[in-house]
Design a protein around this motif. Structure first.
Motif, PDB file in Angstrom:
ATOM      1  N   SER A  25      36.188  20.448  39.395  1.00 27.32           N
ATOM      2  CA  SER A  25      36.888  21.453  40.165  1.00 27.32           C
ATOM      3  C   SER A  25      38.324  20.722  40.716  1.00 27.32           C
ATOM      4  O   SER A  25      39.344  21.572  41.186  1.00 27.32           O
ATOM      5  CB  SER A  25      36.206  21.615  41.683  1.00 27.32           C
ATOM      6  OG  SER A  25      35.374  21.015  41.955  1.00 27.32           O
ATOM      7  N   HIS A  26      38.508  19.458  40.471  1.00 27.30           N
ATOM      8  CA  HIS A  26      39.909  18.938  40.486  1.00 27.30           C
ATOM      9  C   HIS A  26      40.616  18.807  39.422  1.00 27.30           C
ATOM     10  O   HIS A  26      41.600  17.877  39.270  1.00 27.30           O
ATOM     11  CB  HIS A  26      39.736  17.702  41.306  1.00 27.30           C
ATOM     12  CG  HIS A  26      39.296  17.753  42.776  1.00 27.30           C
ATOM     13  ND1 HIS A  26      37.671  18.001  42.952  1.00 27.30           N
ATOM     14  CD2 HIS A  26      39.727  18.080  44.091  1.00 27.30           C
ATOM     15  CE1 HIS A  26      37.670  18.254  44.213  1.00 27.30           C
ATOM     16  NE2 HIS A  26      38.875  18.192  44.841  1.00 27.30           N
ATOM     17  N   LEU A  33      43.003  19.655  36.674  1.00 31.94           N
ATOM     18  CA  LEU A  33      44.249  20.585  36.167  1.00 31.94           C
ATOM     19  C   LEU A  33      44.162  20.938  34.694  1.00 31.94           C
ATOM     20  O   LEU A  33      43.597  20.291  34.041  1.00 31.94           O
ATOM     21  CB  LEU A  33      45.371  20.303  36.833  1.00 31.94           C
ATOM     22  CG  LEU A  33      45.632  20.184  37.922  1.00 31.94           C
ATOM     23  CD1 LEU A  33      47.217  19.597  38.429  1.00 31.94           C
ATOM     24  CD2 LEU A  33      45.617  21.527  39.023  1.00 31.94           C
ATOM     25  N   LYS A  34      44.698  21.992  34.228  1.00 34.82           N
ATOM     26  CA  LYS A  34      44.962  22.289  32.789  1.00 34.82           C
ATOM     27  C   LYS A  34      45.681  21.084  32.212  1.00 34.82           C
ATOM     28  O   LYS A  34      46.700  20.551  32.718  1.00 34.82           O
ATOM     29  CB  LYS A  34      45.942  23.631  32.784  1.00 34.82           C
ATOM     30  CG  LYS A  34      45.689  24.334  31.302  1.00 34.82           C
ATOM     31  CD  LYS A  34      46.577  25.515  31.602  1.00 34.82           C
ATOM     32  CE  LYS A  34      46.660  25.854  30.120  1.00 34.82           C
ATOM     33  NZ  LYS A  34      46.249  27.204  29.629  1.00 34.82           N
ATOM     34  N   SER A  69      44.184  18.034  31.569  1.00 33.94           N
ATOM     35  CA  SER A  69      43.658  16.785  31.963  1.00 33.94           C
ATOM     36  C   SER A  69      42.305  16.671  31.191  1.00 33.94           C
ATOM     37  O   SER A  69      41.906  17.608  30.486  1.00 33.94           O
ATOM     38  CB  SER A  69      43.568  16.688  33.501  1.00 33.94           C
ATOM     39  OG  SER A  69      42.739  17.955  34.037  1.00 33.94           O
ATOM     40  N   ASP A 118      40.855  24.641  29.401  1.00 34.76           N
ATOM     41  CA  ASP A 118      41.632  24.057  29.861  1.00 34.76           C
ATOM     42  C   ASP A 118      41.649  22.524  30.148  1.00 34.76           C
ATOM     43  O   ASP A 118      42.689  21.748  30.073  1.00 34.76           O
ATOM     44  CB  ASP A 118      41.837  24.573  31.363  1.00 34.76           C
ATOM     45  CG  ASP A 118      42.465  25.956  31.495  1.00 34.76           C
ATOM     46  OD1 ASP A 118      43.160  26.475  30.757  1.00 34.76           O
ATOM     47  OD2 ASP A 118      41.981  26.537  32.450  1.00 34.76           O
ATOM     48  N   VAL A 119      40.391  22.093  29.951  1.00 34.66           N
ATOM     49  CA  VAL A 119      40.103  20.684  30.089  1.00 34.66           C
ATOM     50  C   VAL A 119      39.491  20.097  28.937  1.00 34.66           C
ATOM     51  O   VAL A 119      38.469  20.717  28.405  1.00 34.66           O
ATOM     52  CB  VAL A 119      39.430  20.295  31.377  1.00 34.66           C
ATOM     53  CG1 VAL A 119      38.889  18.770  31.612  1.00 34.66           C
ATOM     54  CG2 VAL A 119      40.116  20.896  32.564  1.00 34.66           C
TER      55      VAL A 119
END
Lengths: 111, 135, 102
Positions: free
Chosen positions: C22-23, C25-26, C28, C56-57
């Motif tokens: 949840s922490h 970001l795109k 990472s 995204d990750v």
């Protein structure tokens, strides 16, 4: 902690004389430890020592005396799978003494 | 025989991240060496302890999973694995070590030690045990 | 400014993996090691969270920790990359920061 000198090599042992590193073991180590305790190693002794090394290789533990006795009986015959036979070979206790000669740690549950 | 108690060891942790799994196994072996009636249960991340195919050579730490196969020699014949814990982790009994014991009363026939039980069944087993030790 | 998020706890034992995802970001990355590798297995109650975040990750898992725990690579969630120790080091170098979710 201390060391024993076997064949020109310094090997680390704990306060009760058990090898610190399993990989340091050679048959000469067993001969050295036995001689130190005034014990001759016969073929019968070697049978038990080799059995213990194989057991450790497979299960990663030194077996309790009861387990050792039963397993020896199964592998080497009933006349050898009893405490009387094993204590005659290893008067200080088949678990403690034979495991030590075999280069294994003291058996789990050995008090 | 009256002083033999039923011990149930409840194993809840994954094997290598903490020392609980190995400590529990050592206590089990000690308890069994004193001829107590010992059974084991693997619950939650504890089910990971008995996954087959463990190989710690890349980590330089001891792989103690082969030791579970010695439990039969120590007369530990009842090993319970909770179904709900397996399901949540996408595991089946096929992913676990093949643990056996030899049945003295049946001409030393080799039998499976592992029994998959539901949470409810395990709760009953806990209830029936004299002593429950949780790791 | 990509961050490498590291997770070394089982997703069933703690919420480190949830928090890391949840922490993240795109762009990472999330690195699973030690007991964190259990989160990389497919068919678990938490596998959907990784699959959902994967567009995204990037997800990585440490090979020696998988082997130690008896997890075959065929059991991993599709798209997770297995890396060794030197790749792990390289990831910490390639990212600007490391955030350890323990």
């Amino acid at each position: 902690m201390g060391t024993i000198n076997v064949g020109g090599k310094e090997l680390e042992v704990d306060e009760e004389g058990y090898l610190s590193n399993l990989a340091d073991w050679t048959p000469e180590v067993a001969e050295y430890m036995a001689k130190d305790e005034g014990q001759d190693l016969t073929e019968n002794h070697w049978e038990v020592i080799n059995f213990l090394r194989e057991y450790y290789e497979e299960y990663q533990i030194a077996p309790a005396v009861r387990v050792l006795t039963k397993a020896i009986g199964k592998k080497l015959g009933k006349e050898k799978g009893n405490s009387k036979y094993l204590y005659e070979l290893f008067p200080y206790g088949p678990g403690k003494q034979a495991c030590k000669y075999a280069g294994l740690p003291k058996p789990t549950g050995c008090v | 025989m009256s002083d033999v108690k039923n011990f149930l060891y409840l194993n809840r942790r994954a094997p290598y991240g903490t020392v609980y799994a190995w400590e529990s196994l050592e206590v089990v072996l000690i308890g069994a060496a004193f001829e107590q009636d010992v059974s084991l249960a693997f619950v939650d991340d504890g089910v990971y302890q008995i996954m087959k195919g463990q190989d710690t050579s890349g980590l330089g730490i001891k792989n103690f999973s082969p030791t579970y196969s010695a439990l039969g020699d120590y007369d530990v014949q009842k090993i319970y694995v909770e179904k709900e814990s397996l399901d949540a982790r996408g595991l089946t009994v096929e992913d676990l070590l093949d643990l056996k014991y030899e049945d003295e009363d049946d001409d030393w026939a080799e039998k499976d030690s592992i029994k998959v039980v539901s949470a409810e069944e395990l709760a009953k087993l806990m209830d029936e045990s004299d002593v429950v030790l949780s790791f | 400014m990509p961050i490498l998020h590291t997770v070394n706890k089982s997703p069933f034992e703690r919420n480190s993996l949830d928090s890391a995802i949840s922490h993240a970001l795109k762009g990472s990355s999330v690195m699973l090691y030690e007991d964190g590798v259990y989160g990389a297995m497919k068919g678990t109650a938490s596998a959907d969270k990784i699959s959902g975040a994967m567009k995204d990750v990037s997800f990585y898992v440490l090979g020696p920790d998988l082997k130690a725990r008896g997890i075959d690579e065929s059991k991993l969630i599709d798209g997770i990359k297995v890396v060794d120790y030197s790749d792990f080091v390289q990831l910490t170098v390639d990212n600007d920061k490391v955030s350890a979710w323990t």
